[in-house]
Motif scaffolding. Structure first.
Motif, PDB file in Angstrom:
ATOM      1  N   PHE A  15      34.936 -79.517 -25.003  1.00  0.00           N
ATOM      2  CA  PHE A  15      34.788 -78.158 -25.538  1.00  0.00           C
ATOM      3  C   PHE A  15      33.360 -77.869 -25.997  1.00  0.00           C
ATOM      4  CE2 PHE A  15      39.465 -78.425 -25.923  1.00  0.00           C
ATOM      5  CZ  PHE A  15      39.754 -77.331 -25.126  1.00  0.00           C
ATOM      6  N   LEU A  16      32.613 -78.885 -26.391  1.00  0.00           N
ATOM      7  CA  LEU A  16      31.204 -78.664 -26.730  1.00  0.00           C
ATOM      8  C   LEU A  16      30.400 -78.265 -25.499  1.00  0.00           C
ATOM      9  CD1 LEU A  16      30.474 -81.510 -29.308  1.00  0.00           C
ATOM     10  CD2 LEU A  16      30.535 -79.045 -29.748  1.00  0.00           C
ATOM     11  N   VAL A  17      30.713 -78.866 -24.357  1.00  0.00           N
ATOM     12  CA  VAL A  17      30.029 -78.473 -23.111  1.00  0.00           C
ATOM     13  C   VAL A  17      30.393 -77.035 -22.756  1.00  0.00           C
ATOM     14  CG1 VAL A  17      29.823 -78.926 -20.630  1.00  0.00           C
ATOM     15  CG2 VAL A  17      29.818 -80.835 -22.246  1.00  0.00           C
ATOM     16  N   ILE A  18      31.652 -76.671 -22.919  1.00  0.00           N
ATOM     17  CA  ILE A  18      32.057 -75.286 -22.649  1.00  0.00           C
ATOM     18  C   ILE A  18      31.361 -74.334 -23.619  1.00  0.00           C
ATOM     19  CG2 ILE A  18      34.015 -73.690 -22.715  1.00  0.00           C
ATOM     20  CD1 ILE A  18      35.723 -76.010 -21.602  1.00  0.00           C
ATOM     21  N   ALA A  19      31.265 -74.724 -24.892  1.00  0.00           N
ATOM     22  CA  ALA A  19      30.562 -73.889 -25.873  1.00  0.00           C
ATOM     23  C   ALA A  19      29.101 -73.731 -25.489  1.00  0.00           C
ATOM     24  CB  ALA A  19      30.687 -74.501 -27.259  1.00  0.00           C
ATOM     25  N   ARG A  20      28.502 -74.787 -24.963  1.00  0.00           N
ATOM     26  CA  ARG A  20      27.103 -74.716 -24.528  1.00  0.00           C
ATOM     27  C   ARG A  20      26.937 -73.700 -23.403  1.00  0.00           C
ATOM     28  NH1 ARG A  20      22.477 -78.557 -23.985  1.00  0.00           N
ATOM     29  NH2 ARG A  20      21.053 -77.375 -22.704  1.00  0.00           N
ATOM     30  N   VAL A  21      27.877 -73.676 -22.473  1.00  0.00           N
ATOM     31  CA  VAL A  21      27.828 -72.709 -21.374  1.00  0.00           C
ATOM     32  C   VAL A  21      27.941 -71.290 -21.924  1.00  0.00           C
ATOM     33  CG1 VAL A  21      29.064 -71.864 -19.338  1.00  0.00           C
ATOM     34  CG2 VAL A  21      28.702 -74.315 -19.653  1.00  0.00           C
ATOM     35  N   ILE A  22      28.886 -71.074 -22.818  1.00  0.00           N
ATOM     36  CA  ILE A  22      29.071 -69.737 -23.392  1.00  0.00           C
ATOM     37  C   ILE A  22      27.832 -69.317 -24.174  1.00  0.00           C
ATOM     38  CG2 ILE A  22      30.420 -68.406 -25.063  1.00  0.00           C
ATOM     39  CD1 ILE A  22      32.854 -70.130 -24.140  1.00  0.00           C
ATOM     40  N   LEU A  23      27.241 -70.242 -24.914  1.00  0.00           N
ATOM     41  CA  LEU A  23      26.025 -69.924 -25.671  1.00  0.00           C
ATOM     42  C   LEU A  23      24.858 -69.570 -24.750  1.00  0.00           C
ATOM     43  CD1 LEU A  23      26.135 -72.577 -28.509  1.00  0.00           C
ATOM     44  CD2 LEU A  23      26.335 -70.100 -28.756  1.00  0.00           C
ATOM     45  N   SER A  24      24.857 -70.125 -23.545  1.00  0.00           N
ATOM     46  CA  SER A  24      23.760 -69.797 -22.624  1.00  0.00           C
ATOM     47  C   SER A  24      23.883 -68.376 -22.091  1.00  0.00           C
ATOM     48  CB  SER A  24      23.720 -70.801 -21.469  1.00  0.00           C
ATOM     49  OG  SER A  24      24.795 -70.596 -20.582  1.00  0.00           O
ATOM     50  N   TRP A  25      25.054 -67.778 -22.210  1.00  0.00           N
ATOM     51  CA  TRP A  25      25.264 -66.415 -21.717  1.00  0.00           C
ATOM     52  C   TRP A  25      24.920 -65.351 -22.740  1.00  0.00           C
ATOM     53  CZ3 TRP A  25      30.893 -67.530 -19.834  1.00  0.00           C
ATOM     54  CH2 TRP A  25      30.849 -68.336 -18.706  1.00  0.00           C
ATOM     55  N   ILE A  26      24.904 -65.718 -24.011  1.00  0.00           N
ATOM     56  CA  ILE A  26      24.682 -64.714 -25.057  1.00  0.00           C
ATOM     57  C   ILE A  26      23.334 -64.938 -25.727  1.00  0.00           C
ATOM     58  CG2 ILE A  26      27.122 -64.283 -25.517  1.00  0.00           C
ATOM     59  CD1 ILE A  26      26.933 -66.187 -27.874  1.00  0.00           C
ATOM     60  N   PRO A  27      22.664 -63.865 -26.112  1.00  0.00           N
ATOM     61  CA  PRO A  27      21.390 -64.038 -26.822  1.00  0.00           C
ATOM     62  C   PRO A  27      21.651 -64.546 -28.244  1.00  0.00           C
ATOM     63  CG  PRO A  27      21.948 -61.714 -26.633  1.00  0.00           C
ATOM     64  CD  PRO A  27      22.980 -62.470 -25.869  1.00  0.00           C
ATOM     65  N   THR A  34      22.043 -73.868 -37.088  1.00  0.00           N
ATOM     66  CA  THR A  34      22.444 -75.265 -37.180  1.00  0.00           C
ATOM     67  C   THR A  34      23.544 -75.614 -36.180  1.00  0.00           C
ATOM     68  OG1 THR A  34      21.925 -75.182 -39.527  1.00  0.00           O
ATOM     69  CG2 THR A  34      23.216 -77.048 -38.778  1.00  0.00           C
ATOM     70  N   LEU A  35      24.531 -74.750 -36.044  1.00  0.00           N
ATOM     71  CA  LEU A  35      25.632 -75.018 -35.121  1.00  0.00           C
ATOM     72  C   LEU A  35      25.152 -75.039 -33.673  1.00  0.00           C
ATOM     73  CD1 LEU A  35      28.637 -75.482 -34.634  1.00  0.00           C
ATOM     74  CD2 LEU A  35      28.920 -72.996 -34.608  1.00  0.00           C
ATOM     75  N   VAL A  36      24.310 -74.094 -33.315  1.00  0.00           N
ATOM     76  CA  VAL A  36      23.772 -74.044 -31.951  1.00  0.00           C
ATOM     77  C   VAL A  36      22.928 -75.288 -31.677  1.00  0.00           C
ATOM     78  CG1 VAL A  36      22.243 -72.774 -30.389  1.00  0.00           C
ATOM     79  CG2 VAL A  36      23.843 -71.536 -31.858  1.00  0.00           C
TER      80      VAL A  36
END
Length: 85
Positions: A15-27, A34-36
């Motif tokens: 889920f951290l990898v999935i969160a990383r993908v989602i974070l790459s889509w949003i500014p 800290t979380l990012v």
């Protein structure tokens, strides 16, 4: 007990990898979030070697998270299989 811990650890990593993908889509407003930073620090050692192995084509798409997710799942199945025996 150990098997449950390993399953949870692999799921969190997944889920951290999935969160990383989602974070790459949003500014991201604050680059020092800290979380990012935590998500990037945990996932970068997994994604960076895969990126080095995959040649970047003409498309600006990063397929390393897809490969990482497949590898994480395969390793999880292998490790759990070894522990259950």
């Amino acid at each position: 007990m150990l098997v449950d811990f390993i399953i949870i650890a692999f799921r969190v990593l997944y889920f951290l990898v999935i969160a990383r993908v989602i974070l790459s889509w949003i500014p991201i407003g604050n680059p020092n979030n800290t979380l990012v930073n935590f998500i990037y620090e945990i996932t970068e050692p997994i994604l960076a070697p895969i990126r080095r192995l995959i040649p970047r084509g003409s498309l600006p798409l990063d397929f390393s998270p897809i490969i990482a997710l497949m590898l994480i799942k395969m390793i999880e199945v292998f490790v759990i299989g070894l522990l259950i025996r």
